[in-house]
Design a protein around this motif. Structure first.
Motif, PDB file in Angstrom:
ATOM      1  N   TYR A 173      24.757  24.291  36.513  1.00 36.17           N
ATOM      2  CA  TYR A 173      25.270  23.071  35.905  1.00 36.17           C
ATOM      3  C   TYR A 173      26.187  23.390  34.731  1.00 36.17           C
ATOM      4  O   TYR A 173      27.277  22.828  34.603  1.00 36.17           O
ATOM      5  CB  TYR A 173      24.108  22.178  35.454  1.00 36.17           C
ATOM      6  CG  TYR A 173      24.553  20.961  34.687  1.00 36.17           C
ATOM      7  CD1 TYR A 173      25.101  19.873  35.347  1.00 36.17           C
ATOM      8  CD2 TYR A 173      24.435  20.913  33.306  1.00 36.17           C
ATOM      9  CE1 TYR A 173      25.524  18.754  34.649  1.00 36.17           C
ATOM     10  CE2 TYR A 173      24.853  19.804  32.590  1.00 36.17           C
ATOM     11  CZ  TYR A 173      25.401  18.734  33.264  1.00 36.17           C
ATOM     12  OH  TYR A 173      25.824  17.633  32.569  1.00 36.17           O
ATOM     13  N   THR A 218      35.611  21.267  32.623  1.00 35.15           N
ATOM     14  CA  THR A 218      36.236  21.009  31.327  1.00 35.15           C
ATOM     15  C   THR A 218      37.512  21.827  31.152  1.00 35.15           C
ATOM     16  O   THR A 218      38.552  21.296  30.761  1.00 35.15           O
ATOM     17  CB  THR A 218      35.252  21.321  30.187  1.00 35.15           C
ATOM     18  OG1 THR A 218      34.077  20.523  30.359  1.00 35.15           O
ATOM     19  CG2 THR A 218      35.863  21.030  28.831  1.00 35.15           C
ATOM     20  N   THR A 237      30.148  22.614  34.628  1.00 36.87           N
ATOM     21  CA  THR A 237      30.671  21.780  33.549  1.00 36.87           C
ATOM     22  C   THR A 237      31.776  22.505  32.789  1.00 36.87           C
ATOM     23  O   THR A 237      32.805  21.916  32.454  1.00 36.87           O
ATOM     24  CB  THR A 237      29.534  21.375  32.581  1.00 36.87           C
ATOM     25  OG1 THR A 237      28.518  20.700  33.330  1.00 36.87           O
ATOM     26  CG2 THR A 237      30.037  20.467  31.484  1.00 36.87           C
TER      27      THR A 237
END
Length: 81
Positions: A40, A48, A44
């Motif tokens: 995760y 980003t 992420t």
């Protein structure tokens, strides 16, 4: 093969990766050497960084004048080709 776009190849690669991952998971194997939390966090981070680079690279026109200028620029470029 010349007519394939990079995005088509990328989507196909991601699909194959996802299918292989699903098959291995169903068969009881852990194909990825990291925990769910690490996956995760990594996803992420990639999302980003990717979205930041994309937003930085692209010309983001928000005003009506800027959008109209983009249309004129595209028309001029099309005439040039």
């Amino acid at each position: 093969m010349k007519n394939l776009s990079i995005s088509t190849i990328a989507r196909t690669g991601v699909l194959i990766f996802a299918l292989l991952n699903q098959i291995l998971t169903i068969s009881g194997h852990n194909p990825l050497p990291w925990s769910d939390e690490q996956a995760y966090e990594g996803f992420t981070l990639l999302l980003t960084v990717g979205s930041s680079l994309w937003a930085w690279w692209k010309n983001n026109s928000f005003t009506a004048e800027a959008i109209e200028a983009d249309k004129i620029m595209k028309e001029l470029k099309a005439k040039k080709e």
